[in-house]
Structure formats: structure tokens, C-alpha cells
Design a protein around this motif. Structure first.
Motif, short mmCIF file in Angstrom:
data_model
loop_
_atom_site.label_atom_id
_atom_site.label_comp_id
_atom_site.label_asym_id
_atom_site.label_seq_id
_atom_site.Cartn_x
_atom_site.Cartn_y
_atom_site.Cartn_z
N MET A 124 9.65 27.21 3.74
CA MET A 124 10.26 28.10 4.70
C MET A 124 10.42 27.37 6.02
SD MET A 124 8.78 31.67 6.09
CE MET A 124 9.90 32.97 5.81
N HIS A 125 11.62 27.36 6.55
CA HIS A 125 11.90 26.69 7.81
C HIS A 125 11.73 27.66 8.96
CE1 HIS A 125 13.27 23.08 5.87
NE2 HIS A 125 13.97 23.81 5.04
N ARG A 126 11.19 27.14 10.04
CA ARG A 126 10.95 27.99 11.20
C ARG A 126 12.24 28.31 11.94
NH1 ARG A 126 5.99 27.41 15.27
NH2 ARG A 126 6.53 29.14 16.59
N TYR A 127 13.14 27.37 12.03
CA TYR A 127 14.39 27.55 12.75
C TYR A 127 15.57 27.39 11.79
CZ TYR A 127 11.33 26.78 16.73
OH TYR A 127 10.31 26.87 17.63
N PRO A 128 16.68 28.03 12.10
CA PRO A 128 17.87 27.83 11.26
C PRO A 128 18.38 26.40 11.43
CG PRO A 128 18.40 29.17 13.17
CD PRO A 128 16.91 28.99 13.17
N PRO A 129 19.11 25.87 10.46
CA PRO A 129 19.59 24.48 10.53
C PRO A 129 20.41 24.19 11.79
CG PRO A 129 19.99 25.39 8.36
CD PRO A 129 19.48 26.52 9.22
N SER A 130 21.10 25.18 12.34
CA SER A 130 21.90 24.92 13.54
C SER A 130 21.05 24.69 14.77
CB SER A 130 22.86 26.09 13.78
OG SER A 130 22.11 27.28 14.01
N ALA A 131 19.78 25.10 14.76
CA ALA A 131 18.90 24.96 15.92
C ALA A 131 18.09 23.67 15.91
CB ALA A 131 17.96 26.15 15.99
N VAL A 132 18.20 22.89 14.85
CA VAL A 132 17.45 21.64 14.76
C VAL A 132 18.09 20.62 15.70
CG1 VAL A 132 16.76 19.75 13.24
CG2 VAL A 132 16.78 22.10 12.38
N PRO A 133 17.29 20.09 16.67
CA PRO A 133 17.86 19.12 17.60
C PRO A 133 18.13 17.78 16.91
CG PRO A 133 15.53 19.38 18.02
CD PRO A 133 15.90 20.37 16.96
N ASP A 134 19.19 17.16 17.30
CA ASP A 134 19.54 15.85 16.76
C ASP A 134 19.52 14.87 17.92
OD1 ASP A 134 20.27 13.92 14.95
OD2 ASP A 134 22.41 14.31 15.18
N PHE A 135 18.37 14.19 18.12
CA PHE A 135 18.22 13.27 19.23
C PHE A 135 18.84 11.91 18.91
CE2 PHE A 135 14.30 15.92 19.97
CZ PHE A 135 14.78 16.53 21.11
N THR A 136 19.33 11.29 19.97
CA THR A 136 19.80 9.92 19.83
C THR A 136 18.59 8.99 19.83
OG1 THR A 136 20.00 9.58 22.20
CG2 THR A 136 21.93 10.48 21.07
N ARG A 137 18.80 7.74 19.51
CA ARG A 137 17.70 6.76 19.50
C ARG A 137 17.10 6.62 20.91
NH1 ARG A 137 18.56 1.46 16.31
NH2 ARG A 137 18.24 3.00 14.70
N GLU A 138 17.93 6.64 21.94
CA GLU A 138 17.45 6.52 23.32
C GLU A 138 16.60 7.73 23.71
OE1 GLU A 138 20.76 6.17 22.60
OE2 GLU A 138 20.85 3.99 22.65
N GLU A 139 17.04 8.92 23.29
CA GLU A 139 16.28 10.13 23.61
C GLU A 139 14.94 10.14 22.90
OE1 GLU A 139 19.90 13.32 24.42
OE2 GLU A 139 19.24 12.93 22.36
N THR A 140 14.93 9.71 21.66
CA THR A 140 13.68 9.64 20.89
C THR A 140 12.72 8.65 21.53
OG1 THR A 140 14.87 10.21 18.88
CG2 THR A 140 12.69 9.22 18.61
N THR A 141 13.22 7.50 21.95
CA THR A 141 12.38 6.49 22.61
C THR A 141 11.82 7.03 23.91
OG1 THR A 141 13.72 4.74 21.64
CG2 THR A 141 12.35 4.14 23.51
N ALA A 142 12.63 7.74 24.68
CA ALA A 142 12.17 8.32 25.94
C ALA A 142 11.09 9.37 25.69
CB ALA A 142 13.34 8.94 26.71
N CYS A 143 11.24 10.17 24.64
CA CYS A 143 10.23 11.18 24.29
C CYS A 143 8.91 10.53 23.91
CB CYS A 143 10.73 12.08 23.17
SG CYS A 143 12.06 13.18 23.65
N VAL A 144 8.98 9.47 23.13
CA VAL A 144 7.77 8.76 22.71
C VAL A 144 7.06 8.16 23.92
CG1 VAL A 144 6.92 6.76 21.41
CG2 VAL A 144 8.58 8.32 20.38
N GLU A 145 7.80 7.57 24.84
CA GLU A 145 7.20 7.00 26.05
C GLU A 145 6.57 8.08 26.92
OE1 GLU A 145 10.07 4.61 28.09
OE2 GLU A 145 10.35 3.27 26.39
N ALA A 146 7.25 9.22 27.07
CA ALA A 146 6.71 10.32 27.86
C ALA A 146 5.43 10.86 27.23
CB ALA A 146 7.74 11.42 28.02
#
Length: 58
Positions: free
Chosen positions: A1-23
Motif C-alpha cells: 500500500m502506497h502512502r501517496y498517489p503516484p502523482s505526488a511522488v517527487p522526482d528530484f534531479t541529481r543536484e537536488e538529491t546531492t543537496a539534500c544529502v549534504e543538508a
């Protein structure tokens, strides 16, 4: 069972993912530093118990 509908799943770019990991790493380091400071400044348990007055009159 998914918590959010497929349209609500964020699709981060590689730069955004890297920034999130650093933060997240920065937040983890700050949380560890705060924990060390708090435990260092707190008196040991035996001193806290000795300093607490007895509130029960005998």
C-alpha cells in the motif's frame, strides 16, 4: 500500500538529491554537537540528587 498517489511522488534531479544529502549530513553533525554540549554541561546524576532538597518532613 502506497502512502501517496503516484502523482505526488517527487522526482528530484541529481543536484537536488546531492543537496539534500549534504543538508542531512549537516543536520546530523549539528545534532551530535548539541548532544555533546548538553551532556557536558549537565551535572552528573549523583550531584543532582545530592543538591535536591528533601521535601518530605519527618
Amino acid at each position: 500500500m502506497h502512502r501517496y498517489p503516484p502523482s505526488a511522488v517527487p522526482d528530484f534531479t541529481r543536484e537536488e538529491t546531492t543537496a539534500c544529502v549534504e543538508a542531512l549530513g549537516t543536520v546530523e553533525v549539528l545534532a551530535m554537537w548539541i548532544g555533546v554540549r548538553v551532556s557536558k554541561d549537565a551535572p552528573p546524576a549523583d550531584r543532582r540528587q545530592a543538591a535536591t532538597p528533601d521535601l518530605v518532613g519527618v
